[in-house]
Motif scaffolding. Structure first.
Motif, PDB file in Angstrom:
ATOM      1  N   MET A   1      -8.813  -0.081  -6.427  1.00 49.47           N
ATOM      2  CA  MET A   1      -8.951  -0.948  -5.262  1.00 49.47           C
ATOM      3  C   MET A   1      -7.569  -1.289  -4.733  1.00 49.47           C
ATOM      4  SD  MET A   1     -10.396  -4.842  -5.306  1.00 49.47           S
ATOM      5  CE  MET A   1     -11.864  -4.339  -6.170  1.00 49.47           C
ATOM      6  N   CYS A   2      -7.320  -1.016  -3.482  1.00 46.53           N
ATOM      7  CA  CYS A   2      -6.063  -1.408  -2.839  1.00 46.53           C
ATOM      8  C   CYS A   2      -6.339  -2.552  -1.866  1.00 46.53           C
ATOM      9  CB  CYS A   2      -5.436  -0.212  -2.151  1.00 46.53           C
ATOM     10  SG  CYS A   2      -4.846   1.056  -3.312  1.00 46.53           S
ATOM     11  N   TRP A   3      -5.377  -2.859  -1.014  1.00 47.12           N
ATOM     12  CA  TRP A   3      -5.479  -4.066  -0.196  1.00 47.12           C
ATOM     13  C   TRP A   3      -5.976  -3.812   1.217  1.00 47.12           C
ATOM     14  CZ3 TRP A   3      -1.079  -1.821  -2.114  1.00 47.12           C
ATOM     15  CH2 TRP A   3      -0.234  -1.216  -1.182  1.00 47.12           C
ATOM     16  N   SER A   4      -6.255  -2.552   1.575  1.00 43.13           N
ATOM     17  CA  SER A   4      -6.752  -2.253   2.912  1.00 43.13           C
ATOM     18  C   SER A   4      -7.319  -0.849   2.924  1.00 43.13           C
ATOM     19  CB  SER A   4      -5.613  -2.356   3.946  1.00 43.13           C
ATOM     20  OG  SER A   4      -4.680  -1.300   3.755  1.00 43.13           O
ATOM     21  N   ALA A   5      -8.014  -0.514   4.004  1.00 40.41           N
ATOM     22  CA  ALA A   5      -8.572   0.834   4.126  1.00 40.41           C
ATOM     23  C   ALA A   5      -7.460   1.881   4.147  1.00 40.41           C
ATOM     24  CB  ALA A   5      -9.409   0.928   5.408  1.00 40.41           C
ATOM     25  N   GLY A   6      -6.387   1.601   4.879  1.00 41.95           N
ATOM     26  CA  GLY A   6      -5.293   2.562   4.956  1.00 41.95           C
ATOM     27  C   GLY A   6      -4.613   2.775   3.609  1.00 41.95           C
ATOM     28  N   ALA A   7      -4.389   1.685   2.879  1.00 42.48           N
ATOM     29  CA  ALA A   7      -3.745   1.795   1.566  1.00 42.48           C
ATOM     30  C   ALA A   7      -4.629   2.569   0.602  1.00 42.48           C
ATOM     31  CB  ALA A   7      -3.437   0.410   1.009  1.00 42.48           C
ATOM     32  N   ASP A   8      -5.937   2.293   0.645  1.00 39.29           N
ATOM     33  CA  ASP A   8      -6.858   3.033  -0.220  1.00 39.29           C
ATOM     34  C   ASP A   8      -6.867   4.514   0.137  1.00 39.29           C
ATOM     35  OD1 ASP A   8      -8.362   1.916  -2.412  1.00 39.29           O
ATOM     36  OD2 ASP A   8      -9.182   0.459  -1.013  1.00 39.29           O
ATOM     37  N   ALA A   9      -6.829   4.825   1.420  1.00 42.22           N
ATOM     38  CA  ALA A   9      -6.853   6.225   1.838  1.00 42.22           C
ATOM     39  C   ALA A   9      -5.608   6.965   1.364  1.00 42.22           C
ATOM     40  CB  ALA A   9      -6.987   6.318   3.355  1.00 42.22           C
ATOM     41  N   VAL A  10      -4.444   6.345   1.523  1.00 39.98           N
ATOM     42  CA  VAL A  10      -3.194   6.976   1.094  1.00 39.98           C
ATOM     43  C   VAL A  10      -3.187   7.136  -0.429  1.00 39.98           C
ATOM     44  CG1 VAL A  10      -0.699   6.683   0.923  1.00 39.98           C
ATOM     45  CG2 VAL A  10      -1.871   6.196   3.085  1.00 39.98           C
ATOM     46  N   ALA A  11      -3.532   6.068  -1.138  1.00 41.95           N
ATOM     47  CA  ALA A  11      -3.547   6.132  -2.596  1.00 41.95           C
ATOM     48  C   ALA A  11      -4.563   7.158  -3.084  1.00 41.95           C
ATOM     49  CB  ALA A  11      -3.862   4.758  -3.175  1.00 41.95           C
ATOM     50  N   GLY A  12      -5.728   7.196  -2.430  1.00 46.54           N
ATOM     51  CA  GLY A  12      -6.747   8.161  -2.829  1.00 46.54           C
ATOM     52  C   GLY A  12      -6.279   9.594  -2.641  1.00 46.54           C
ATOM     53  N   ALA A  13      -5.577   9.849  -1.549  1.00 44.39           N
ATOM     54  CA  ALA A  13      -5.065  11.200  -1.312  1.00 44.39           C
ATOM     55  C   ALA A  13      -4.015  11.588  -2.351  1.00 44.39           C
ATOM     56  CB  ALA A  13      -4.476  11.293   0.093  1.00 44.39           C
ATOM     57  N   VAL A  14      -3.126  10.637  -2.699  1.00 48.83           N
ATOM     58  CA  VAL A  14      -2.074  10.926  -3.677  1.00 48.83           C
ATOM     59  C   VAL A  14      -2.675  11.149  -5.057  1.00 48.83           C
ATOM     60  CG1 VAL A  14      -0.081   9.957  -4.882  1.00 48.83           C
ATOM     61  CG2 VAL A  14      -0.287   9.701  -2.395  1.00 48.83           C
ATOM     62  N   VAL A  15      -3.542  10.218  -5.492  1.00 52.60           N
ATOM     63  CA  VAL A  15      -4.148  10.334  -6.822  1.00 52.60           C
ATOM     64  C   VAL A  15      -5.057  11.557  -6.889  1.00 52.60           C
ATOM     65  CG1 VAL A  15      -5.658   9.205  -8.508  1.00 52.60           C
ATOM     66  CG2 VAL A  15      -3.947   7.870  -7.274  1.00 52.60           C
TER      67      VAL A  15
END
Length: 225
Positions: free
Chosen positions: A1-15
């Motif tokens: 869980m990140c702090w926003s939709a954009g942060a989750d999207a970026v983190a999801g792509a990296v992970v």
């Protein structure tokens, strides 16, 4: 869980990218279930990006509910089965695998009420500061959470593999940190925890699998140089 939709999207792509790299590194098929974990974590964060979009109406109610349900199924019943199963596979035959077996059974037992709760009750979510609070209508939640952590963290700690034990310590400490930070309604530490887990598993995935009893006997009986 990140702090926003954009942060989750970026983190999801990296992970998720690290997850693909993990799978490409695997040399022993017994390591595949755990090597797939970073890819699952990446997809999980991408799903949560959709959950964030649903909280402010940027996607329709039906899509938002689907995202919440998929998120809960991945987070709740899947992980307490996948992690001990992956450790059980990677450990190989022997005494350590027999120690992991009860934790795999525990993970499966915990997963059953979690699946039932997610499928019987609509998953709801509330924005609290920079975090999301999910609710699935689960009774005796502390009991199932305890079983969840014992099955997942315990399997990693009992694996006998240094990298997996390190991951177990990281997950245990990270779970406590995530709980504290979430109660403060600050940005969740889950993104960082998932990324660290993915990096650890990336280094572990390409290693040799454990020697089975027959291989160990052959190695012990082989002549020295």
């Amino acid at each position: 869980m990140c702090w926003s939709a954009g942060a989750d999207a970026v983190a999801g792509a990296v992970v998720g990218g690290l997850g693909v790299a993990c799978l490409l590194q695997v040399r022993d098929p017994r390591r595949l279930p755990l090597a797939a974990l970073p890819l699952l974590l990446g997809l999980h964060q991408l799903v949560e990006a959709a959950v964030w979009l649903g909280t402010d109406g940027r996607i329709g109610p039906g899509a938002a509910q689907t995202a919440r349900t998929v998120w809960a199924l991945m987070a709740l019943p899947l992980l307490p089965v996948l992690v001990p199963f992956g450790v059980w596979c990677a450990t190989g035959p022997g005494a350590r695998r027999r120690r992991i077996g009860p934790l795999l059974v525990l993970g499966c037992a915990v997963a059953v009420p979690l699946v039932v709760a997610v499928l019987r009750h609509p998953v709801t979510v509330q924005v609290r500061g920079h975090t999301l609070a999910y609710a699935v209508g689960l009774r005796w939640a502390p009991l199932w959470v305890a079983g969840y952590l014992v099955a997942t963290v315990g399997a990693l700690l009992l694996s006998g593999d240094r990298a997996l034990r390190t991951l177990g310590v990281l997950v245990g400490a990270g779970a406590a940190a995530c709980a504290v930070v979430w109660r403060l309604a600050f940005a969740s530490t889950w993104c960082a925890l998932a990324a660290l887990a993915a990096v650890l598993l990336l280094g572990w995935a390409g290693g040799p699998g454990p020697a089975g009893p027959a291989e160990a006997r052959q190695g012990a009986g082989s002549p020295g140089p």
